[in-house]
Design a protein around this motif. Structure first.
Motif, PDB file in Angstrom:
ATOM      1  N   THR A   1      38.643 -19.185  -6.442  1.00 37.66           N
ATOM      2  CA  THR A   1      39.582 -20.179  -5.811  1.00 37.66           C
ATOM      3  C   THR A   1      39.600 -21.578  -6.095  1.00 37.66           C
ATOM      4  O   THR A   1      40.375 -22.370  -5.670  1.00 37.66           O
TER       5      THR A   1
ATOM      6  N   ALA B   1      39.899 -17.475 -18.285  1.00 37.08           N
ATOM      7  CA  ALA B   1      39.643 -16.839 -17.085  1.00 37.08           C
ATOM      8  C   ALA B   1      38.085 -16.433 -16.532  1.00 37.08           C
ATOM      9  O   ALA B   1      37.966 -15.460 -15.887  1.00 37.08           O
TER      10      ALA B   1
ATOM     11  N   MET C   1      34.168 -16.800 -15.246  1.00 38.52           N
ATOM     12  CA  MET C   1      33.810 -17.562 -14.179  1.00 38.52           C
ATOM     13  C   MET C   1      32.535 -18.473 -14.859  1.00 38.52           C
ATOM     14  O   MET C   1      32.415 -18.387 -15.844  1.00 38.52           O
TER      15      MET C   1
ATOM     16  N   GLY D   1      32.440 -22.299  -7.735  1.00 38.65           N
ATOM     17  CA  GLY D   1      32.440 -21.256  -6.885  1.00 38.65           C
ATOM     18  C   GLY D   1      30.979 -21.008  -6.636  1.00 38.65           C
ATOM     19  O   GLY D   1      30.134 -21.617  -7.450  1.00 38.65           O
ATOM     20  N   ASP D   2      30.577 -20.570  -5.604  1.00 37.09           N
ATOM     21  CA  ASP D   2      28.895 -20.189  -5.356  1.00 37.09           C
ATOM     22  C   ASP D   2      28.543 -19.142  -6.227  1.00 37.09           C
ATOM     23  O   ASP D   2      27.411 -18.930  -6.838  1.00 37.09           O
ATOM     24  N   GLY D   3      29.642 -17.943  -6.541  1.00 38.81           N
ATOM     25  CA  GLY D   3      29.263 -17.012  -7.396  1.00 38.81           C
ATOM     26  C   GLY D   3      29.177 -17.634  -8.783  1.00 38.81           C
ATOM     27  O   GLY D   3      28.295 -17.360  -9.700  1.00 38.81           O
ATOM     28  N   GLY D   4      29.994 -18.596  -9.298  1.00 36.02           N
ATOM     29  CA  GLY D   4      30.198 -19.332 -10.613  1.00 36.02           C
ATOM     30  C   GLY D   4      28.852 -20.067 -10.696  1.00 36.02           C
ATOM     31  O   GLY D   4      28.320 -20.024 -11.782  1.00 36.02           O
TER      32      GLY D   4
ATOM     33  N   ASN E   1      31.091 -20.032   0.125  1.00 38.56           N
ATOM     34  CA  ASN E   1      32.001 -19.211   0.970  1.00 38.56           C
ATOM     35  C   ASN E   1      31.335 -17.951   1.231  1.00 38.56           C
ATOM     36  O   ASN E   1      31.771 -16.833   1.767  1.00 38.56           O
TER      37      ASN E   1
ATOM     38  N   LYS F   1      30.982 -15.515  -0.971  1.00 34.34           N
ATOM     39  CA  LYS F   1      31.704 -14.543  -1.655  1.00 34.34           C
ATOM     40  C   LYS F   1      32.306 -14.775  -2.835  1.00 34.34           C
ATOM     41  O   LYS F   1      32.569 -15.913  -3.009  1.00 34.34           O
ATOM     42  N   PHE F   2      32.795 -13.658  -3.365  1.00 29.77           N
ATOM     43  CA  PHE F   2      33.746 -13.832  -4.440  1.00 29.77           C
ATOM     44  C   PHE F   2      34.985 -13.925  -3.840  1.00 29.77           C
ATOM     45  O   PHE F   2      35.955 -12.731  -3.730  1.00 29.77           O
ATOM     46  N   ASP F   3      35.509 -15.132  -3.492  1.00 37.69           N
ATOM     47  CA  ASP F   3      36.430 -15.276  -2.501  1.00 37.69           C
ATOM     48  C   ASP F   3      38.000 -14.686  -3.380  1.00 37.69           C
ATOM     49  O   ASP F   3      38.812 -14.022  -2.680  1.00 37.69           O
ATOM     50  N   PHE F   4      38.016 -15.085  -4.452  1.00 32.80           N
ATOM     51  CA  PHE F   4      39.153 -14.936  -5.151  1.00 32.80           C
ATOM     52  C   PHE F   4      39.461 -13.269  -5.475  1.00 32.80           C
ATOM     53  O   PHE F   4      40.497 -12.829  -5.512  1.00 32.80           O
TER      54      PHE F   4
HETATM   55  C1  LIG Z   1      32.213 -13.482 -16.148  1.00 34.07           C
HETATM   56  C2  LIG Z   1      33.132 -13.313 -15.051  1.00 34.07           C
HETATM   57  N1  LIG Z   1      33.085 -12.050 -14.298  1.00 34.07           N
HETATM   58  C3  LIG Z   1      33.803 -11.698 -13.398  1.00 34.07           C
HETATM   59  C4  LIG Z   1      35.037 -12.146 -13.259  1.00 34.07           C
HETATM   60  C5  LIG Z   1      36.018 -11.637 -12.016  1.00 34.07           C
HETATM   61  N2  LIG Z   1      36.236 -12.680 -11.255  1.00 34.07           N
HETATM   62  C6  LIG Z   1      37.198 -13.578 -11.140  1.00 34.07           C
HETATM   63  S1  LIG Z   1      37.117 -14.949  -9.950  1.00 34.07           S
HETATM   64  C7  LIG Z   1      35.655 -14.041  -9.521  1.00 34.07           C
HETATM   65  C8  LIG Z   1      34.906 -14.485  -7.959  1.00 34.07           C
HETATM   66  C9  LIG Z   1      34.583 -15.739  -8.344  1.00 34.07           C
HETATM   67  O1  LIG Z   1      33.701 -16.110  -6.998  1.00 34.07           O
HETATM   68  P1  LIG Z   1      33.179 -17.474  -6.575  1.00 34.07           P
HETATM   69  O2  LIG Z   1      32.640 -17.908  -8.024  1.00 34.07           O
HETATM   70  O3  LIG Z   1      32.272 -17.530  -5.609  1.00 34.07           O
HETATM   71  O4  LIG Z   1      34.340 -18.298  -6.428  1.00 34.07           O
HETATM   72  P2  LIG Z   1      35.519 -18.169  -4.977  1.00 34.07           P
HETATM   73  O5  LIG Z   1      36.661 -17.581  -5.518  1.00 34.07           O
HETATM   74  O6  LIG Z   1      34.662 -17.648  -4.090  1.00 34.07           O
HETATM   75  O7  LIG Z   1      35.938 -19.442  -4.644  1.00 34.07           O
HETATM   76  C10 LIG Z   1      35.238 -12.748 -10.161  1.00 34.07           C
HETATM   77  C11 LIG Z   1      34.238 -12.030  -9.841  1.00 34.07           C
HETATM   78  C12 LIG Z   1      35.341 -13.239 -14.136  1.00 34.07           C
HETATM   79  N3  LIG Z   1      36.701 -13.937 -14.194  1.00 34.07           N
HETATM   80  N4  LIG Z   1      34.487 -13.639 -15.144  1.00 34.07           N
END
Ligand SMILES: Cc1ncc(C[n+]2csc(CCOP(=O)(O)OP(=O)(O)O)c2C)c(N)n1
Ligand SMILES: [Mg+2]
Length: 577
Positions: free
Chosen positions: A384, A408, A410, A434-437, A463, A465-468
């Motif tokens: 996001t 694209a 992460m 992103g918190d995932g990133g 957030n 979560k993987f919000d996207f």
């Molecule tokens: C290396 C990699 N793994 C998986 C994905 C699929 N993907 C795209 S966006 C996303 C979620 C990202 O989550 P976060 O970093 O928390 O950001 P948010 O959307 O929550 O702001 C995922 C899993 C990707 N693009 N790249």
């Protein structure tokens, strides 16, 4: 001591303008880095994960135009380079990867850490060479450099340690790098285009990264034709600022009048863009012309009425004196009004944001845009963060915006920002993570920033979560699954590691927290911003299947006992302003 192959390597890379090499040392690379140390002209930037080094290099190479070197050693270390090199390929960044290889005497024996570089790098690399004989050195290093710089992308030199440390043959190490060639369509094709433009009552322009050189000419053409200018994510930073005809973006991140402008014009000129979301481009009711210096881009996203090969600067310069000025500004005025109403909506978020809890990411990003300096560089993780970079963050003449827009991946933002903080000392480098990133890649190499006291501001959209993907799954009509996780307090972790940590939970603390982060110059900052996990951002135009998908997903969620979540999501996103 006689010159070694590795000495020749660094000598030639220095002559190519390389300033930095990011990576991790070890086995096959030891003689290579030993020669780098002896050479002394190129800075070695040790990282904790090779992929982090490549993302840093990609941002540096993309903005400076100079080649940047990355390195990883035999097998696993080399594999860690791959994702970043794919990014370099897609974002058109000149990167030269030095891959440690097994001893030349045991190549093709499936020995420990052996990897076939030709097969492995095939998808990413524009040119891959395996240096098995010192006599190859001049030719393959020359080709790796010229290909990376002129074709703009990654190349790979796979070097066994024994070859790197072998005596170099007496070969010249000088070479020249040509400035970009001027490329414009034939006069016949240009005449056709002039006729099409003159015959059209209304024209819209849609530009991408290819407008980087030639943005002034594009704006001048737009003014002469009274044409609204929409842009892709990669075109935003070149076309949004100081452009009275700017109407925003189309696509998943779309805002403003761009979608309508593209669909309502008689003629659409697509300039230097390989925008991949065909469903956001108009059909046969709009005549379409595409101009790109890469012939592979022409016509692959939509059927065209005319496709021309040329760079945007010289092609548009040639068009400018030839086309008739248009006098009717109604079409443009309508699209501009549409765009202004979007900016007014955004202003609501800024004004009302301090009273909305949980923190709305739009408010966070808009406040960041307001507080950041005029030449700040912004980077967004895939997720996001891209939506908030695309919309509430304003580019401006000297600002720069970057992300893994075409690959694209992460986790790119923190390393991208780090690379630019090294290349552009004194400039604010801000990563929207992103918190995932951040937990995927950014957290370990925060140590790298700390050790060097590099002033990078990373704002984490916490957030949980993987919000996207959460949004994507709803768009696909399914029940969100596998997208939630728990986070620690990132500010505390940052402090424990030796960085500055700022936690923002209350909306009224957003401005002060961000200002404090931006003012800190003594090393990296981690802003742990606890944002609304249910913030939805729909494009200015939602295709029917998106609307259907959300409806279906909401229905399924209600039926499976998640009514509360659905109601909350509705409440938070509908009628918030
Ligand atoms: C290396 C990699 N793994 C998986 C994905 C699929 N993907 C795209 S966006 C996303 C979620 C990202 O989550 P976060 O970093 O928390 O950001 P948010 O959307 O929550 O702001 C995922 C899993 C990707 N693009 N790249
Ligand atoms: Mg997240």
């Amino acid at each position: 001591m006689s010159k070694k192959v590795a000495d020749v390597l660094w000598e030639m890379l220095t002559k190519a303008g390389v300033k930095r090499c990011y990576g991790i040392v070890g086995d096959a690379l030891n003689p290579v880095v030993d020669a780098l140390r002896r050479n002394g002209a190129i800075e070695f930037v040790p990282v904790r994960h090779e992929e982090y080094g490549v993302f840093a290099a990609v941002a540096e190479a993309y903005f400076t135009g100079n080649p940047v070197v990355v390195c990883g050693t035999a097998g696993p270390g080399v594999v860690h380079l791959f994702n970043g090199l794919m990014d370099a390929r897609k974002e058109a960044a000149p990167i030269i990867a030095i891959a440690g290889d097994v001893e030349s005497s045991i190549i093709d024996t499936s020995t420990l850490e052996e990897l076939n570089p030709y097969k492995f790098f095939e998808a990413a690399s524009l040119y891959t060479a395996r240096l098995v004989n010192p006599e190859q050195a001049r030719a393959v290093i020359n080709t790796a450099i010229l290909t990376a710089v002129l074709e703009k992308g990654p190349t790979v030199l796979s070097i066994p340690g024994d070859v790197a440390s072998a005596d170099a043959p007496d070969q010249p190490t000088d070479f020249t790098i040509a400035a970009p060639a001027i490329l414009r369509p034939s006069d016949t094709d240009l005449d056709k285009l002039v006729r099409m433009i003159d015959e059209a009552k209304t024209v819209a322009l849609f530009g991408g990264d290819g407008c980087r050189e030639g943005r002034d000419e594009v704006v001048e053409l737009a003014c002469k034709l009274k044409a609204p200018v929409g842009y892709s994510f990669r075109g935003k930073q070149w076309l949004e600022h100081e452009n009275p005809n700017a109407v925003g973006m189309t696509g998943l991140m779309g805002y403003g009048g761009a979608y309508n402008a593209l669909h309502e014009a008689d003629l659409l000129l697509m300039l230097g863009t390989d925008f991949p979301f065909s469903e956001f481009l108009p059909g046969a009711s709009v005549k379409k012309v595409q101009i790109d210096k890469n012939p592979k881009h022409i016509g692959r996203r939509t059927a065209l009425d005319l496709g021309l090969v040329g760079d945007i600067k010289s092609t548009v310069s040639a068009l400018l004196p030839a086309v008739r000025e248009k006098t009717d500004g109604d079409f443009l005025a309508r699209q501009i009004a549409h765009t202004e109403s979007f900016h007014t909506l955004l202003q609501h978020y800024v004004e009302k944001g301090p009273g909305i809890k949980p923190i709305r990411p739009e408010f966070l990003a808009a406040t960041l845009s307001e507080l950041a300096s005029d030449d700040a560089m912004f980077f967004a993780d895939t997720g996001t963060a891209c939506i908030w970079l695309a919309r509430p963050i304003y580019g401006g003449t000297n600002r720069r915006l970057f992300g893994s827009f075409s690959w694209a991946s992460m986790a790119n933002a923190a390393p991208n920002a780090f690379g630019c903080a090294l290349a552009y000392p004194g400039r604010q480098c801000i990563a929207l993570c992103g918190d995932g990133g951040f937990t995927m890649l950014g957290m370990g190499d925060l140590l790298t920033q700390i050790e060097r006291r590099t002033p990078v501001v990373q704002v984490i959209l916490n957030n949980e979560k993987f919000d996207f993907v959460h949004i994507e799954q709803q768009e696909a009509g399914i029940i969100p699954f596998g997208v939630e996780f728990k986070n620690p307090n990132f500010a505390k972790i940052a402090e424990a590691m030796g960085a500055k940590g700022i936690r923002i939970e209350e909306p009224e603390d957003v401005r002060e927290g961000l200002a404090e982060a931006l003012a800190y110059k003594d090393g990296p900052v981690v802003v742990d911003a606890v944002v609304d996990p249910l913030a939805l951002a729909m494009p200015s135009h939602s295709p029917l299947h998106t609307v259907k998908g959300f409806t279906l997903s909401f229905a399924k969620q209600v039926l499976s006992g998640r009514l509360d979540t659905v109601i909350k999501e509705m409440e938070r996103n509908v009628g918030i302003v």
